[in-house]
Design an enzyme around this catalytic site. Sequence first.
Site, mmCIF file in Angstrom:
data_model
loop_
_atom_site.group_PDB
_atom_site.id
_atom_site.type_symbol
_atom_site.label_atom_id
_atom_site.label_comp_id
_atom_site.label_asym_id
_atom_site.label_seq_id
_atom_site.Cartn_x
_atom_site.Cartn_y
_atom_site.Cartn_z
ATOM 1 N N GLU A 88 0.826 -1.205 0.000
ATOM 2 C CA GLU A 88 0.000 0.000 0.000
ATOM 3 C C GLU A 88 0.864 1.260 0.000
ATOM 4 O O GLU A 88 0.552 2.234 -0.678
ATOM 5 C CB GLU A 88 -0.953 0.006 1.200
ATOM 6 C CG GLU A 88 -2.103 -0.991 1.097
ATOM 7 C CD GLU A 88 -2.981 -0.760 -0.127
ATOM 8 O OE1 GLU A 88 -2.965 0.358 -0.678
ATOM 9 O OE2 GLU A 88 -3.673 -1.692 -0.544
ATOM 10 N N TYR A 171 -6.643 6.886 3.555
ATOM 11 C CA TYR A 171 -6.814 5.793 2.596
ATOM 12 C C TYR A 171 -6.094 4.531 3.054
ATOM 13 O O TYR A 171 -6.677 3.436 3.101
ATOM 14 C CB TYR A 171 -6.315 6.182 1.192
ATOM 15 C CG TYR A 171 -6.038 4.947 0.383
ATOM 16 C CD1 TYR A 171 -7.082 4.211 -0.151
ATOM 17 C CD2 TYR A 171 -4.735 4.433 0.254
ATOM 18 C CE1 TYR A 171 -6.860 3.022 -0.820
ATOM 19 C CE2 TYR A 171 -4.500 3.241 -0.409
ATOM 20 C CZ TYR A 171 -5.564 2.547 -0.944
ATOM 21 O OH TYR A 171 -5.344 1.371 -1.579
ATOM 22 N N ASP A 189 -9.721 5.599 -2.871
ATOM 23 C CA ASP A 189 -8.500 6.048 -3.548
ATOM 24 C C ASP A 189 -8.913 6.696 -4.869
ATOM 25 O O ASP A 189 -10.097 6.925 -5.120
ATOM 26 C CB ASP A 189 -7.560 4.862 -3.775
ATOM 27 C CG ASP A 189 -8.065 3.985 -4.901
ATOM 28 O OD1 ASP A 189 -9.285 3.831 -5.019
ATOM 29 O OD2 ASP A 189 -7.252 3.469 -5.677
#
Length: 392
Positions: A88, A171, A189
């Site tokens: 991520e 996020y 996102d």
Amino acid sequence: MQRVRCRAQSLKRYAHVRPAHALEQRIWRELAFHVSALAHLCHKRSVSVDIPISAKLLRWYDAHARDLPWRSPPGSSPPDPYRVWLSEIMLQQTTVGAVKPYFAKFTARWPTVDRLAAADDADVMAAWAGLGYYARARNLLACARAIVAGHGGVFPANEGDLRTLPGVGTYTAAAIAAIAFHQRAVVVDGNVERVVSRLFAVETALPSSKPELWRLTDTVTPETRAGDFAQAMMDLGSTICTPRHPSCLICPLQTDCLATRNDPASYPRRAAKVAKPERSATAFWIERDGQVLLIRRPQSGLLGGMRAFPSTLETKAASVDQASFHQGEPAGEIVHVFTHFRLTLSIRIGTPETGCNISTDGEWWPIDLLEEAGLPSVFAKVATVMMEKVTI
DNA sequence: TAGCCGTGGCA
DNA sequence: TTGCCAAGGCT
């Protein structure tokens, strides 16, 4: 209709077949999905069923999920939180294709958060070189060390605690909670913003529409499988609901989408952009005994913490770069476009004395090992120009 | 809160 | 060649 259903059922018997090549696999998945959809249509042909958006998307995801190194298959047990977190961070504003080799390199070299926390800063920064947004690498180390020092080496399982970690924003905290811990979280996102703004034909322009998009995403996020749902939205956004030419005809959400017949590519609406400013600066190639002088840039700001050639390229955009620096012999010029400005960088051959005027804490680096220095791309371009001169 | 912070692929 | 854009976060 009966014949179609029989054909669909016989085709489903071959669902376990996995072609060897990626393209064939993609075509096969596509075929399998349509066969499944066709069979479903035959079965329900006279019944109007109001299937939730999340259910449609998850069914599509079960057939179409991309096979990515940091993922576990749809519906299976959660993947390693360390790998989810690392992916991520790397994927922030960065394409899947760019991340893959870096993810492989990092997980091979630092397979656990403990190993990463114990790594040398310089090794991590050099390994990150070329991926961009170098604050991510600094925060990556800070986060790994916070996990070890403050959480016993275990990632917190909820959004709120994740959010306190360095480099983990709204996020990323939601994505880790949903994907690695199967929590219900609203994951928004860039892909989700695009898909949702089309789905609901949101006329408000980004970024002011962000709260509205979050609320709308909340309304379609399921109570279970929120992680798969988030990844499905991202897969949909990157393969079908693409920015320029969305493939609405094969979209599983076409019948729900308010934008599909109204110029979907024009969503999300965006505020007008301003022109990129131009900057210019000088970089110095200072050579001695087959070695060249490198410096370490200040920890914060432009290319913060990265190795570089001595230069007049300032850390803060507000200050003025010394574009007309006349010391040393001109040796070339490169152009590099950053997110927020366009840089023309003149290269000059300096002497150790001029180099000391610019930086006193440099290191002499063997020229034939420059590729291992971990230079950010703008200075890697400088190295390429100078190496070509040497070989000529 | 809006500016800052990389890079590479694509049209 | 140029601009746009990609799984954002920090200050």
